[in-house]
Design a protein around this motif. Structure first.
Motif, PDB file in Angstrom:
ATOM      1  N   ILE A 122      35.904  36.203  36.475  1.00 58.82           N
ATOM      2  CA  ILE A 122      35.344  35.263  35.593  1.00 58.82           C
ATOM      3  C   ILE A 122      34.938  36.153  34.147  1.00 58.82           C
ATOM      4  O   ILE A 122      34.225  37.028  33.974  1.00 58.82           O
ATOM      5  CB  ILE A 122      33.894  34.893  36.187  1.00 58.82           C
ATOM      6  N   THR A 164      26.248  37.303  30.796  1.00 60.02           N
ATOM      7  CA  THR A 164      26.655  37.334  32.181  1.00 60.02           C
ATOM      8  C   THR A 164      28.054  38.197  32.374  1.00 60.02           C
ATOM      9  O   THR A 164      28.805  38.503  31.214  1.00 60.02           O
ATOM     10  CB  THR A 164      27.276  35.941  32.554  1.00 60.02           C
ATOM     11  N   ASN A 221      31.068  38.858  35.158  1.00 56.95           N
ATOM     12  CA  ASN A 221      31.429  38.223  36.444  1.00 56.95           C
ATOM     13  C   ASN A 221      30.804  36.973  37.037  1.00 56.95           C
ATOM     14  O   ASN A 221      30.595  37.015  38.324  1.00 56.95           O
ATOM     15  CB  ASN A 221      31.677  39.435  37.669  1.00 56.95           C
ATOM     16  N   GLY A 222      30.188  36.176  36.098  1.00 59.08           N
ATOM     17  CA  GLY A 222      29.444  35.047  36.371  1.00 59.08           C
ATOM     18  C   GLY A 222      27.963  35.123  36.583  1.00 59.08           C
ATOM     19  O   GLY A 222      27.379  34.278  36.996  1.00 59.08           O
TER      20      GLY A 222
END
Length: 142
Positions: A38, A109, A111-112
């Motif tokens: 992500i 953020t 990795n999400g």
């Protein structure tokens, strides 16, 4: 049948042969496929109203820039606000600290997941060019 007249099966194209070999090599692999990464997002200011100009500094046409180090937590709230550099005026420095403590951010953020982030924020106080009329009143509170 004569061995000399026996036909060979047609050859597979190289790209198809490689695809089949890769597919067969993965058959015994029990590892879960890797989840797609992500992309990170950066810290974003949502609500950053300027500080109120202290009346005494305003009437004296004092200006300067207070520099603050601000740690923004995962909820977007400033958790730590520390002065790194003074504007040269204690009232301006206090106004900057008070204002920034109330600012709102959208957390960065990775990795999400939201992460805390530390930034350096200059808070400028341009000198007042035209003093408010209250500064000229005989009983003006400074």
């Amino acid at each position: 049948m004569d061995v000399r007249t026996r036909r060979r099966p047609p050859a597979l194209p190289l790209s198809l042969a490689l695809a089949v070999a890769l597919a067969l090599s993965a058959c015994g692999n029990n590892e879960a496929p890797e989840a797609p990464a992500i992309p990170p997002t950066e810290l974003a200011a949502i609500e950053t109203p300027p500080p109120a100009y202290p009346p005494e500094a305003e009437c004296d046409s004092e200006g300067g820039t207070t520099v603050l180090r601000v740690t923004i937590e995962r909820d977007g709230e400033p958790a730590q606000v520390n002065q790194v550099q003074s504007s040269g005026n204690d009232a301006l420095d206090r106004a900057a600290l008070e204002a920034v403590r109330g600012w709102k951010f959208r957390a960065a953020t990775r990795n999400g997941n939201p992460v805390s982030h530390t930034i350096t924020v200059p808070v400028p106080f341009p000198p007042v060019l035209e003093k408010p009329t209250r500064c000229f009143a005989p009983d003006a509170q400074r």
